[in-house]
Each structure stands twice: as structure tokens, then as C-alpha cells.
Design an enzyme around this catalytic site. Structure first.
Site, short mmCIF file in Angstrom:
data_model
loop_
_atom_site.label_atom_id
_atom_site.label_comp_id
_atom_site.label_asym_id
_atom_site.label_seq_id
_atom_site.Cartn_x
_atom_site.Cartn_y
_atom_site.Cartn_z
N ASP A 36 -4.68 9.55 -15.36
CA ASP A 36 -3.23 9.70 -15.22
C ASP A 36 -2.61 9.13 -13.93
OD1 ASP A 36 -4.52 11.67 -16.85
OD2 ASP A 36 -2.62 12.70 -17.10
N GLU B 45 -9.60 23.56 -13.61
CA GLU B 45 -9.46 22.16 -14.02
C GLU B 45 -9.89 21.22 -12.88
OE1 GLU B 45 -5.45 21.33 -15.15
OE2 GLU B 45 -5.91 19.36 -15.97
C1 9WN Z 1 -2.24 13.95 -20.79
C2 9WN Z 1 -6.64 17.45 -21.35
C3 9WN Z 1 -6.20 16.18 -20.66
C4 9WN Z 1 -7.40 15.34 -20.19
C5 9WN Z 1 -6.97 14.22 -19.28
C6 9WN Z 1 -6.14 14.80 -18.15
C7 9WN Z 1 -4.94 15.52 -18.72
C8 9WN Z 1 -2.88 15.09 -19.99
C9 9WN Z 1 -1.90 15.53 -18.92
O1 9WN Z 1 -5.38 16.56 -19.56
O2 9WN Z 1 -4.11 14.61 -19.41
O3 9WN Z 1 -3.07 13.52 -21.80
O4 9WN Z 1 -1.09 16.39 -19.20
O5 9WN Z 1 -1.95 14.98 -17.83
O6 9WN Z 1 -5.77 13.81 -17.23
O7 9WN Z 1 -8.12 13.57 -18.75
O8 9WN Z 1 -8.06 14.81 -21.29
O9 9WN Z 1 -7.52 18.16 -20.54
#
Ligand code: 9WN
Length: 421
Positions: free
Chosen positions: A161, A393
Site C-alpha cells: 500500500d 497487524e
Molecule cells: C487494502 C488485509 C489487507 C492485506 C494487505 C494490507 C491491507 C488493505 C488496506 O490489508 O490492505 O487491500 O486497507 O490497506 O496492506 O497486504 O492483504 O489484511
């Protein structure tokens, strides 16, 4: 209760029956690589449940082979942006379940291999191997950058991200027309631990642009964001190796996957920067360079460097106290951005904090190179971190404080795997 019991309890708590949510409220849908990590954790303790996780994710596979980064199995949840943003039903070849139109680093074949090694099931393998092969073929067909031989990503959500390595590429994205941003994440996690609103507007502007093209830009040159991401390419190389092994197990020809893995390794090797002792990423509309993020080290996971380069990567970067490794002021590693970088931000998401999946990749990388003492130290410190701060996380590298979601599936799941190593 033991750490393993605690980890399993997190996976049970986040289990919807058909898939394990990354976290209860922050991420209530099925995410691609999160589910692959869940499979790795469940492989030895509940293989039948792990097989269901794979099958649920593959329900989101498109006719052309793509396995998208999110699958919106119908359920009443409050999460924005949700399935309406993607409108996958309008796209040719989309499955009946709503999905996103982006991808994630492809860990699934590696997860299925871990599952197969722990609890072989020939029928299951015969069912999923052709689907994994179709997914990997999709990458080479849809995402190859011909000049380098590496795969391109079209959005930061396809890798990490808000990692600082994407800052300049993202800064070029026009946000006109994306004035209001609906997001539920910042109602649950402190805003300074998450991407900013401006970053979110850019993410959404990019999704709008991709959606108008059915998520299939005609070329990387046309795409507003086109980036050669080292983690995704390294993860795909390993996944191709693992797919070849699975293909052999079902009596299929693993030649394509083996060749693809070798070609990716060759392409990754050519990004080595001898001065820096690390690998270079490339923004196709901007500069190339060493980014000072952990991405620069990822080819180690795929076995790309020779012994000498691997030693430099480890000593000068991965374990170096002023770079990504532990130091007296910041004992928790691996940081996602080098501590010596001006972009390092100890609490913000992919801009510095420690992530359990990153550590897991590097434990495997160190083991692969026979650096067993270093691998054991990283494994032990990762387990000490979850023991102390829970299955969060991500974590603050100086204090070990838990950040983001506090009950996060992949941290729990990869703990189960690390406990077995
Ligand atoms: C957008 C779910 C996901 C992971 C990604 C992480 C985050 C989402 C966010 O969460 O992404 O898809 O809201 O930023 O960066 O690696 O799969 O855990």
C-alpha cells in the site's frame, strides 16, 4: 494456554465458516494472500479447514485465471470501500461472486505445497493445481514488462500500500473527481497508523481508471501507476517452484513453472546494485533505485543472490542495526523501511513497523542460504514479539507496541508455522 493455542483461537475467532477474515472488523472480507497465510498456519493443525480456505479463495478466480486480491462472499458487514467500488459483475470473465479487480502477491501455490507436505490429499491437489497454473500463466500473459522480464503492478494495493517506495509514483496520480473518501479503517485504527486521506484518494482514482478498462490496461506504458515490485516478483518465483513440485505430485508437467521461476530469477538478478549491496526496483514512469525499503532485499527469499551477495544483503542491510536489523534503541526487527532512511516512520503501516509476514519470508530466506543461526534468531525474536504484544497487524520497532488490528489472522497463522520450524 500455549502460544499455539492462542494463535489457533485467533483463527477460530476470525473464521466465517467459509473463509478466515484478516481481522473481525477492520478487514471483514476474504483477502488473497491473507488466506494463503492462513492455509500455511492451518496445514498441520486442521488440513481439512485449510483446504476449504483454498477452495473459497478460488471461487473468486476469473475466467482468464486471475485470482483477485479480495473476494466479497455475501455477508452483512460494514466496510468501505466495498464491492460496489469494483463492480466486477460488469467485467467479462468475472466469477459470480463479487471481487476486486487487482491482485496480491501470489503466495497460494506455496501455501498449497506446505499443506500437501503436511497432509497429502491427491483429489484436492488434482482439483487445485490446474487453477494455480492458470493463475500463474495469467501473470506472465497480463503483467510481463517485456524489457526486464519482471511482472508489473498497477496499484500499491497489489503489494505494500503506502510503502515510501511508491510515494513518487503515487504523487503523479490526479485526484480530481475523488473528493469524498468513504473509509471505515480510520474509525477503528488511529489515523497516524494508516494511509492518509490523500493517499486513499489516489488509490481510489487509480481504481476508477483501471475499472474503466476492465482492470486490463493495454500496456504498462498506458497505466498511470506501473511499478516493478521486487517482493511480488520474488514471491511469484518461489510460487512457480512450488507449483512445479505440486504438478509433479499429480503427474503433470512442471516444465513451464520451472522455466518461469528460472526466468524470474534471472530478471531479478539483473536488478542487483553492486554499490549499494541491494536490489533496485523500478517505477516505469520514473526513476529506478534502491528504495531503502525491505523490498530491496526480497530476492533473497527467491534464492536470487549468490553466496557473496547474500552475505552482503544480510550483513549490510537485513541484520544491520542502523538498517533493518535489531539495535539497542529499536530491538524489534525486521523494519519495513531502513531506520537510517528519512522516510522511516515507526508507527505508520508499511512505512517502518515490523510485520510478521515479512519476518516469515526472511526466516525462510535465511534458512535457504544455510544461515541457520541468523534464521533461528529472527524466528525467536518474532515469536517473542507476538508473545509479548499479541497477534497484531504490525508493531512499533522500538517498543514492540502492537499497532493496527489487534487480532490479525496472518500474524497468528504464521506464528503457528514458525513454532514448527
Ligand atoms: C487494502 C488485509 C489487507 C492485506 C494487505 C494490507 C491491507 C488493505 C488496506 O490489508 O490492505 O487491500 O486497507 O490497506 O496492506 O497486504 O492483504 O489484511
Amino acid at each position: 494456554m500455549s502460544l499455539a493455542d492462542d494463535a489457533l483461537a485467533v483463527l477460530r475467532e476470525n473464521d466465517t465458516g467459509a473463509f478466515v477474515k484478516p481481522s473481525q472488523r477492520l478487514y471483514p472480507w476474504q483477502w488473497n494472500w491473507d488466506s494463503a497465510f492462513v492455509v500455511i498456519g492451518l496445514a498441520r493443525v486442521d488440513p481439512e479447514r485449510a483446504r476449504l480456505e483454498v477452495r473459497s479463495l478460488l471461487k473468486g478466480q476469473w475466467a482468464d485465471g486471475m485470482v483477485p486480491h479480495m473476494v466479497f462472499h455475501p455477508q452483512p458487514v460494514d466496510y468501505q470501500p466495498g464491492p460496489e467500488l469494483w463492480d466486477s459483475a460488469r467485467c467479462e470473465g468475472a466469477p459470480s461472486v463479487a471481487t476486486s479487480g487487482l491482485i496480491a502477491p501470489p503466495v497460494l501455490a506455496t501455501a498449497v505445497r506446505v499443506l500437501h507436505d503436511a497432509a497429502p490429499d491427491d483429489d484436492f491437489l488434482a482439483e487445485v493445481v490446474p487453477k494455480l497454473d492458470a493463475w500463474h500463466r495469467w501473470f506472465h500473459r497480463e503483467r510481463t514488462h517485456p524489457e526486464s522480464g519482471l511482472m508489473v503492478i498497477f496499484h500499491g494495493w497489489e503489494s505494500a500500500d503506502n510503502a515510501p517506495r511508491f510515494d513518487r509514483a503515487l504523487a503523479r496520480i490526479e485526484v480530481d473527481g475523488v473528493e469524498r473518501v468513504e473509509r471505515t479503517d480510520t474509525s477503528q485504527v488511529a489515523a497516524d497508523e494508516r494511509p492518509t486521506d490523500l493517499e486513499y484518494r489516489r488509490y481510489l482514482a487509480l481504481v476508477h481508471w483501471l475499472r474503466e478498462r476492465g482492470y486490463r490496461p493495454s500496456s504498462p506504458a498506458e497505466a498511470p501507476f506501473a511499478y516493478l515490485d521486487l517482493p511480488l516478483n520474488s514471491i511469484l518465483a518461489v510460487a512457480e517452484d512450488d507449483l512445479a513440485v505440486l504438478q509433479a505430485a499429480v503427474g503433470a508437467d512442471g516444465g513451464r513453472a520451472r522455466t518461469a521461476a528460472e526466468d524470474l530469477r534471472t530478471a531479478l538478478a539483473s536488478t542487483w546494485d553492486e554499490n549499494a549491496g541491494a536490489y533496485r526496483e523500478r517505477d516505469l514512469h520514473g526513476d529506478e533505485g534502491v528504495t531503502d525499503t525491505v523490498a530491496d532485499l526480497f530476492p533473497l527469499y527467491a534464492g536470487v543472490p549468490g553466496e557473496r551477495e547474500a552475505r552482503r544483503l544480510v550483513d549490510e542491510h537485513l541484520l544491520h542495526p542502523s538498517r533493518f536489523g535489531p539495535s539497542p534503541e529499536a530491538p524489534w526487527s525486521v523494519t519495513t523501511v531502513a531506520k537510517s532512511s528519512p522516510a522511516f516512520a515507526a508507527r505508520n503501516y508499511w512505512r517502518g513497523p515490523v510485520w510478521i509476514n515479512v519476518n516469515w519470508f526472511f526466516v525462510r530466506a535465511l534458512e535457504r542460504y544455510g544461515m541457520l543461526a541468523e534464521a533461528a534468531t529472527l524466528r525467536d525474536s518474532t515469536l517473542a514479539l507476538v508473545e509479548r504484544s499479541g497477534f497484531s497487524e504490525y508493531y512499533e520497532p522500538m517498543t514492540g507496541e502492537p499497532l493496527g488490528s489487534r487480532v490479525f489472522s496472518w500474524s497468528a497463522s504464521l506464528t503457528l508455522d514458525l513454532l514448527h520450524r
